[in-house]
Design a protein around this motif. Structure first.
Motif, PDB file in Angstrom:
ATOM      1  N   PRO B  41       0.843  -1.208   0.000  1.00 47.24           N
ATOM      2  CA  PRO B  41       0.000   0.000   0.000  1.00 47.24           C
ATOM      3  C   PRO B  41       0.873   1.251   0.000  1.00 47.24           C
ATOM      4  O   PRO B  41       0.532   2.253  -0.600  1.00 47.24           O
ATOM      5  CB  PRO B  41      -0.805  -0.108   1.291  1.00 47.24           C
ATOM      6  N   HIS B  42       1.992   1.192   0.722  1.00 45.02           N
ATOM      7  CA  HIS B  42       2.980   2.271   0.697  1.00 45.02           C
ATOM      8  C   HIS B  42       4.290   1.621   1.104  1.00 45.02           C
ATOM      9  O   HIS B  42       4.343   0.393   1.264  1.00 45.02           O
ATOM     10  CB  HIS B  42       2.571   3.403   1.654  1.00 45.02           C
ATOM     11  N   LEU B  43       5.354   2.389   1.272  1.00 45.03           N
ATOM     12  CA  LEU B  43       6.658   1.749   1.483  1.00 45.03           C
ATOM     13  C   LEU B  43       7.272   2.049   2.848  1.00 45.03           C
ATOM     14  O   LEU B  43       8.465   1.831   3.053  1.00 45.03           O
ATOM     15  CB  LEU B  43       7.619   2.162   0.360  1.00 45.03           C
ATOM     16  N   ASP B  44       6.471   2.531   3.783  1.00 47.60           N
ATOM     17  CA  ASP B  44       6.996   2.851   5.104  1.00 47.60           C
ATOM     18  C   ASP B  44       6.757   1.681   6.068  1.00 47.60           C
ATOM     19  O   ASP B  44       5.629   1.449   6.493  1.00 47.60           O
ATOM     20  CB  ASP B  44       6.292   4.111   5.627  1.00 47.60           C
ATOM     21  N   PRO B  45       7.824   0.932   6.417  1.00 50.71           N
ATOM     22  CA  PRO B  45       7.631  -0.251   7.255  1.00 50.71           C
ATOM     23  C   PRO B  45       7.171   0.098   8.672  1.00 50.71           C
ATOM     24  O   PRO B  45       6.689  -0.780   9.392  1.00 50.71           O
ATOM     25  CB  PRO B  45       9.015  -0.901   7.291  1.00 50.71           C
ATOM     26  N   THR B  46       7.298   1.361   9.068  1.00 49.21           N
ATOM     27  CA  THR B  46       6.899   1.730  10.421  1.00 49.21           C
ATOM     28  C   THR B  46       5.435   2.167  10.472  1.00 49.21           C
ATOM     29  O   THR B  46       4.969   2.645  11.493  1.00 49.21           O
ATOM     30  CB  THR B  46       7.779   2.870  10.975  1.00 49.21           C
ATOM     31  N   ALA B  47       4.707   2.036   9.365  1.00 50.69           N
ATOM     32  CA  ALA B  47       3.326   2.523   9.354  1.00 50.69           C
ATOM     33  C   ALA B  47       2.355   1.603   8.644  1.00 50.69           C
ATOM     34  O   ALA B  47       1.256   2.018   8.284  1.00 50.69           O
ATOM     35  CB  ALA B  47       3.277   3.920   8.728  1.00 50.69           C
ATOM     36  N   GLY B  48       2.733   0.351   8.423  1.00 51.04           N
ATOM     37  CA  GLY B  48       1.800  -0.549   7.765  1.00 51.04           C
ATOM     38  C   GLY B  48       2.246  -1.985   7.966  1.00 51.04           C
ATOM     39  O   GLY B  48       3.442  -2.270   8.009  1.00 51.04           O
ATOM     40  N   ILE B 116      13.434   4.850  17.675  1.00 52.12           N
ATOM     41  CA  ILE B 116      12.818   4.047  18.735  1.00 52.12           C
ATOM     42  C   ILE B 116      11.732   4.857  19.436  1.00 52.12           C
ATOM     43  O   ILE B 116      10.617   4.373  19.652  1.00 52.12           O
ATOM     44  CB  ILE B 116      13.886   3.548  19.737  1.00 52.12           C
ATOM     45  N   GLU B 117      12.047   6.094  19.733  1.00 47.73           N
ATOM     46  CA  GLU B 117      11.054   6.912  20.450  1.00 47.73           C
ATOM     47  C   GLU B 117       9.836   7.191  19.583  1.00 47.73           C
ATOM     48  O   GLU B 117       8.706   7.245  20.060  1.00 47.73           O
ATOM     49  CB  GLU B 117      11.696   8.216  20.933  1.00 47.73           C
ATOM     50  N   ARG B 118      10.061   7.338  18.278  1.00 43.91           N
ATOM     51  CA  ARG B 118       8.956   7.580  17.363  1.00 43.91           C
ATOM     52  C   ARG B 118       8.013   6.368  17.337  1.00 43.91           C
ATOM     53  O   ARG B 118       6.791   6.500  17.351  1.00 43.91           O
ATOM     54  CB  ARG B 118       9.511   7.846  15.970  1.00 43.91           C
ATOM     55  N   ALA B 167      12.942  -0.511  11.605  1.00 44.71           N
ATOM     56  CA  ALA B 167      13.890   0.178  10.723  1.00 44.71           C
ATOM     57  C   ALA B 167      14.331   1.498  11.334  1.00 44.71           C
ATOM     58  O   ALA B 167      13.555   2.175  12.004  1.00 44.71           O
ATOM     59  CB  ALA B 167      13.218   0.445   9.377  1.00 44.71           C
ATOM     60  N   ILE B 168      15.596   1.844  11.067  1.00 46.90           N
ATOM     61  CA  ILE B 168      16.097   3.136  11.530  1.00 46.90           C
ATOM     62  C   ILE B 168      15.845   4.160  10.431  1.00 46.90           C
ATOM     63  O   ILE B 168      16.265   3.986   9.285  1.00 46.90           O
ATOM     64  CB  ILE B 168      17.610   3.054  11.852  1.00 46.90           C
ATOM     65  N   VAL B 169      15.121   5.219  10.815  1.00 46.62           N
ATOM     66  CA  VAL B 169      14.766   6.254   9.854  1.00 46.62           C
ATOM     67  C   VAL B 169      15.330   7.585  10.329  1.00 46.62           C
ATOM     68  O   VAL B 169      15.709   7.730  11.489  1.00 46.62           O
ATOM     69  CB  VAL B 169      13.233   6.341   9.670  1.00 46.62           C
ATOM     70  N   SER B 170      15.373   8.533   9.415  1.00 47.26           N
ATOM     71  CA  SER B 170      15.942   9.836   9.748  1.00 47.26           C
ATOM     72  C   SER B 170      14.817  10.840   9.989  1.00 47.26           C
ATOM     73  O   SER B 170      13.826  10.826   9.269  1.00 47.26           O
ATOM     74  CB  SER B 170      16.821  10.297   8.587  1.00 47.26           C
ATOM     75  N   PRO B 171      14.986  11.728  10.981  1.00 46.78           N
ATOM     76  CA  PRO B 171      13.939  12.728  11.219  1.00 46.78           C
ATOM     77  C   PRO B 171      13.705  13.592   9.978  1.00 46.78           C
ATOM     78  O   PRO B 171      12.607  14.099   9.774  1.00 46.78           O
ATOM     79  CB  PRO B 171      14.482  13.571  12.373  1.00 46.78           C
ATOM     80  N   ALA B 172      14.723  13.715   9.125  1.00 44.65           N
ATOM     81  CA  ALA B 172      14.574  14.572   7.949  1.00 44.65           C
ATOM     82  C   ALA B 172      13.637  13.966   6.910  1.00 44.65           C
ATOM     83  O   ALA B 172      13.046  14.679   6.107  1.00 44.65           O
ATOM     84  CB  ALA B 172      15.946  14.814   7.318  1.00 44.65           C
ATOM     85  N   SER B 173      13.496  12.630   6.907  1.00 49.29           N
ATOM     86  CA  SER B 173      12.724  12.007   5.835  1.00 49.29           C
ATOM     87  C   SER B 173      11.621  11.084   6.328  1.00 49.29           C
ATOM     88  O   SER B 173      10.846  10.567   5.523  1.00 49.29           O
ATOM     89  CB  SER B 173      13.685  11.221   4.929  1.00 49.29           C
ATOM     90  N   ASP B 175       8.714  11.319   7.570  1.00 51.38           N
ATOM     91  CA  ASP B 175       7.318  11.554   7.219  1.00 51.38           C
ATOM     92  C   ASP B 175       7.016  11.266   5.755  1.00 51.38           C
ATOM     93  O   ASP B 175       5.854  11.175   5.372  1.00 51.38           O
ATOM     94  CB  ASP B 175       6.933  13.001   7.549  1.00 51.38           C
ATOM     95  N   ASN B 176       8.057  11.159   4.937  1.00 50.04           N
ATOM     96  CA  ASN B 176       7.816  10.934   3.510  1.00 50.04           C
ATOM     97  C   ASN B 176       8.133   9.518   3.059  1.00 50.04           C
ATOM     98  O   ASN B 176       8.123   9.236   1.869  1.00 50.04           O
ATOM     99  CB  ASN B 176       8.652  11.916   2.687  1.00 50.04           C
ATOM    100  N   ASN B 177       8.420   8.636   4.026  1.00 49.34           N
ATOM    101  CA  ASN B 177       8.845   7.304   3.639  1.00 49.34           C
ATOM    102  C   ASN B 177       7.773   6.491   2.934  1.00 49.34           C
ATOM    103  O   ASN B 177       8.085   5.514   2.261  1.00 49.34           O
ATOM    104  CB  ASN B 177       9.350   6.531   4.861  1.00 49.34           C
ATOM    105  N   LYS B 178       6.516   6.875   3.090  1.00 52.42           N
ATOM    106  CA  LYS B 178       5.455   6.106   2.436  1.00 52.42           C
ATOM    107  C   LYS B 178       5.607   6.172   0.918  1.00 52.42           C
ATOM    108  O   LYS B 178       5.440   5.180   0.231  1.00 52.42           O
ATOM    109  CB  LYS B 178       4.094   6.658   2.820  1.00 52.42           C
ATOM    110  N   GLU B 179       5.897   7.356   0.432  1.00 51.33           N
ATOM    111  CA  GLU B 179       5.975   7.550  -1.013  1.00 51.33           C
ATOM    112  C   GLU B 179       7.410   7.508  -1.518  1.00 51.33           C
ATOM    113  O   GLU B 179       7.671   7.148  -2.650  1.00 51.33           O
ATOM    114  CB  GLU B 179       5.375   8.914  -1.378  1.00 51.33           C
TER     115      GLU B 179
END
Lengths: 315, 497
Positions: B41-48, B116-118, B167-173, B175-179
């Motif tokens: 559905p999207h590509l963000d492993p932390t949201a689906g 982790i905190e997110r 997954a370790i993600v960056s605060p800079a990106s 919010d856009n990891n889905k797309e």
């Protein structure tokens, strides 16, 4: 003519409003929680609540309906629940596949069906008629997905002339894009052509039995001229009706063919959105399809009036 | 045009009988096309939760502080090493240096803390928020050192951090990891044509061993009937898990392809509502267990490829105990047990089935097997959304069939509000002990104990472990043979000629 058009457009607008209410209501009743579907079986209740909030599902239904309609009027289809992109982008990405596919298929089926229909009608009861109508009968009976698989095996697996499926995108060039649409268009067009040829034939036969055809022939007009100028024009009404219906079908009713060729078309978008309960996408696409059916019907109505001047007055 | 059709039919028939189709020569290649059935559905492993999200991203785009290898073992990821305090509560991770996210942002301990905190935050939509349940706090010592303090020792913590959702993600990106997913992995996201394909390219600045592939594409092939021609025509080179069904022998007999039947973490079970009459009676559940003929079910529901299970545990794991003999197939014993339970004439119940073929086909077989001991099942097919709503969330069901695909998820039987409605204090005690035990041997012993309790209680009907039907071009190497996680890790994939 203007009154005729105004009336048609008015009917179209009412159809759209009613459709919007029905679509929204039906999707509301449909069981299933989009947030649960997205987060799956291990999701904690807090995560689900946060997801519902993100999706905007916590607002009451009438508020969401009005918000959606207001958006539509402003040209904003909303944002997909699952894909996080705007619905209009999703639709446009698919329209550039579905629309050319539908147009190619319709052109192909018309180009085959109308000459075959006329040919059969002109040779009613003779060998040519029997053979072409026999083949048309077969074309109606053969399921298009099966025919599609045959095409894939011959042209993709065996001859390796065309891709087995998928769509490279128009960015890859016009020819690679068209190449990907050839087999699906043929698979869609042939059964449609079979139906259209039969309709053309029977409409032609009916017209050919009319007095004015005999009169025209009696005046000494050549047979070919009478057939194409007098008969065909009068036989066009049912043919146009069927073509209009076929175009609407080809635009979004082609989910099976889209699956066989894994084409990213509108049909699959709707199907996927329904199973994922991406309600806003379903609503957007369905409205677009309703609108396209309304527009196609309007065009068909106008064409009726073009081929038959009597209808201009009656309306 | 029409008579042409019969020519095509003849040609296709001829083709069906000729095994040798033309084979085109390839040069040494550095691109691969992987087929997948479901589009993410999207590509963000932390949201689906969709497995397809991780199939594309895991180890390719995104990395965690640890990772799970093809053998299911924990390996170092963005943390090159770690130390665990004696009380098992403080983990000090030494992170790799010189690592960059795909957008050029440097990776440091702050990103670990952020990720982790997110995932733990109140508004987190992480589908596996439970992975972080033991975390108390995360502290950055220096850019290359991060300390995670747990509320209590947690045996599986390092393993948990290797999941795709961690997954370790960056605060800079983030919010856009889905797309547009941005990670630290060896492949960068290039483009996504919705409904069609997702393209990745090699990350030239990768910190670790460079990958052999320059480009990788995941192509969506939603239809089982289309999957075979996609492979045969060379459009798709591999399926991690192919929806082949009855057509598999056609591929198996073809030397151009390799077929590898592996195992997965998917325990397929006859879900049973333990609180609902008459399933609350042990004898009734035992009777059902005796009435199930697993070989028949596996033959029909997974083309004979599944591995029978007697409890909720993957046979490839070292802690696995074979309990398939706990209640062997014995319809007469089943009838006796029903009589003991006060149901000598059997009873009627519903069987609500989700859409996958294993459930629908398995359901038919199970219904006919249970009918032989006097249990009449009414089959009710449901859509996924409906199944989740009615069965999973609403617990409005008698029996169902579903594959539980989360890795090492035996703990679901201890959840008080889980849809099995199974409750056994003894089992819960084992799970609590397991949670705080880090020693591998003791853990495996506890897992064995937990498996036995579930098997003896016949908590659900244990059917089979879902197979992974890996199919790929015979010249392709490095694909995972088993699925300790359902991913398509391309880091070791390469062409041999």
């Amino acid at each position: 003519m203007i009154a005729f058009l105004a009336k048609r457009i008015g009917i179209g607008a009412i159809t759209l409003i009613v459709a919007s209410i029905v679509v929204f209501a039906v999707l509301e009743i449909l069981p299933g929680d989009p947030a649960l579907l997205m987060l799956g079986m291990n999701a904690t209740p807090e995560a689900l609540a946060a997801m519902r909030e993100q999706m905007g599902l916590n607002e009451p239904v009438p508020v969401r309906y009005l918000g959606w309609i207001a958006g539509l009027l402003a040209g904003d289809f909303g944002r997909s629940f699952t894909y996080s992109s705007p619905v209009i982008d999703l639709i446009l990405e698919r329209v550039v596949v579905s629309l050319p596919l539908a147009l190619i298929a319709l052109t192909l089926s018309t180009a085959i069906a109308i000459p075959v229909g006329i040919f059969s009608a002109a040779r009613r009861g003779r060998a040519g008629d029997t053979v072409s109508m026999g083949v048309a009968q077969l074309g109606v009976a053969v399921p298009n997905f099966w025919f599609a698989l045959l095409l894939v095996y011959v042209f993709a697996v065996w001859l390796r002339l065309l891709p087995a499926g998928g769509f490279p995108g128009w960015g890859a060039g016009v020819w690679p894009g068209l190449k990907a649409l050839i087999l699906p268009a043929v698979a869609l067009a042939l059964p449609q052509a079979a139906i259209l040829a039969r309709v053309t034939r029977s409409a032609m036969l009916e017209v050919l039995g009319e007095d004015y055809i005999r009169t025209a022939r009696a005046k000494g007009m050549p047979r070919r001229y009478v057939l194409w100028r007098h008969a065909l024009r009068n036989a066009m009404i049912p043919v146009l009706t069927i073509m209009g219906l076929q175009f609407s079908f080809l635009l979004a009713g082609t989910i099976i063919i889209e699956n066989v060729f894994y084409l990213p078309g509108l049909g699959r978008l709707v199907f996927q959105a329904i199973t994922q309960r991406d309600l806003i996408v379903v609503e957007g696409v369905v409205m677009l399809l309703v609108a396209s059916v309304v527009v196609v019907n309007l065009i068909v109505d106008i064409l009726y009036a073009v081929v038959d001047p009597r209808l201009r007055i009656r309306a | 045009m029409k008579p042409f059709k019969s020519v095509l039919a003849a040609a296709a028939l001829a083709l069906a009988f000729s095994a040798a189709a033309p084979m085109s020569a390839y040069a040494q290649r550095t691109d691969v096309v992987i087929g997948m059935v479901l589009e993410p559905p999207h590509l963000d492993p932390t949201a689906g939760a969709a497995a397809a999200i991780k199939e594309v991203g895991y180890a390719n785009i995104f990395e965690g502080i640890t990772r799970i290898g093809p053998d299911g073992q924990v390996q170092p990821g963005l943390a090159e090493s770690w130390e665990i305090s004696d009380d098992g509560k403080v983990y000090t991770f030494k992170l790799r240096t010189g690592v960059e996210f795909h957008d050029g942002t440097p990776f440091s301990a702050d990103d670990v803390k952020f990720s982790i905190e997110r995932a733990m935050a109140e508004d987190s939509v992480n589908p596996q928020k439970g992975l972080y349940s033991a975390v108390e706090k995360v502290e950055v010592v220096d850019p290359a050192t991060v300390v995670v303090t747990l509320k209590h020792p947690q045996g599986a913590f390092l393993w948990n951090m290797g999941w795709g959702e961690a997954a370790i993600v960056s605060p800079a990106s983030a919010d856009n990891n889905k797309e547009h997913p941005v990670g630290t992995g060896p492949f960068k996201f290039e483009s996504w044509a919705k409904g069609s394909s997702i393209k990745l390219v090699k990350n030239p600045d990768y910190w670790g061993e460079p990958v052999a592939l320059e480009r990788a594409e995941f192509r969506i092939v939603p239809d089982a009937a289309a999957a075979i021609p996609a492979l045969l025509s060379g459009d798709v080179h591999a399926f991690s898990n192919m929806p082949a069904g009855d057509a598999l022998p056609q591929i198996q007999g073809d030397p151009r392809f390799k077929v590898v039947i592996g195992s997965t973490e998917g325990e397929t079970v006859l879900s049973t509502n333990n609180k609902k009459e008459p399933f609350d009676k042990l004898q009734v559940r035992q009777a059902i267990a005796h009435a199930l003929n697993r070989d028949e079910i596996i033959a029909g529901a997974s083309a004979g490829l599944g591995v029978p299970i007697g409890s909720h545990f993957a046979p490839h794991h070292p802690a696995y105990v074979d309990l398939t003999g706990t209640y062997p197939y014995d319809p007469n014993r089943a009838k006796e047990l029903l009589a003991e339970a006060g149901l000598p004439d059997g009873f009627s119940a519903t069987l609500k089935l989700p859409p996958p073929p294993y459930a629908r086909q398995g359901g038919e077989i199970i219904a006919s097997q249970l009918r032989q001991v006097g249990i009449n099942l009414e089959i009710i097919p449901l859509e996924w959304a409906d199944w989740l709503e009615q069965v999973f969330k609403g617990k409005d069901y008698d029996l169902s069939i579903v594959s539980h695909v989360e890795p090492m998820d035996i703990g679901i039987y201890a959840r008080p509000d889980y849809y099995f409605q199974y409750q056994n204090p003894e089992f819960n005690a084992v799970m609590e002990e397991l949670e705080v035990t880090a020693d591998e041997a003791t853990r495996n012993e506890l897992y064995g104990k937990a498996q036995r309790i579930l098997a003896e209680d016949a908590a659900v009907g244990f059917l089979f472990q879902m197979p992974k039907v890996g199919v790929w071009d015979a010249r392709l190497e490095g694909m995972w043979e088993n699925w300790p996680l359902s991913v398509a890790d391309l880091t070791k994939v390469h062409w041999t000629e």
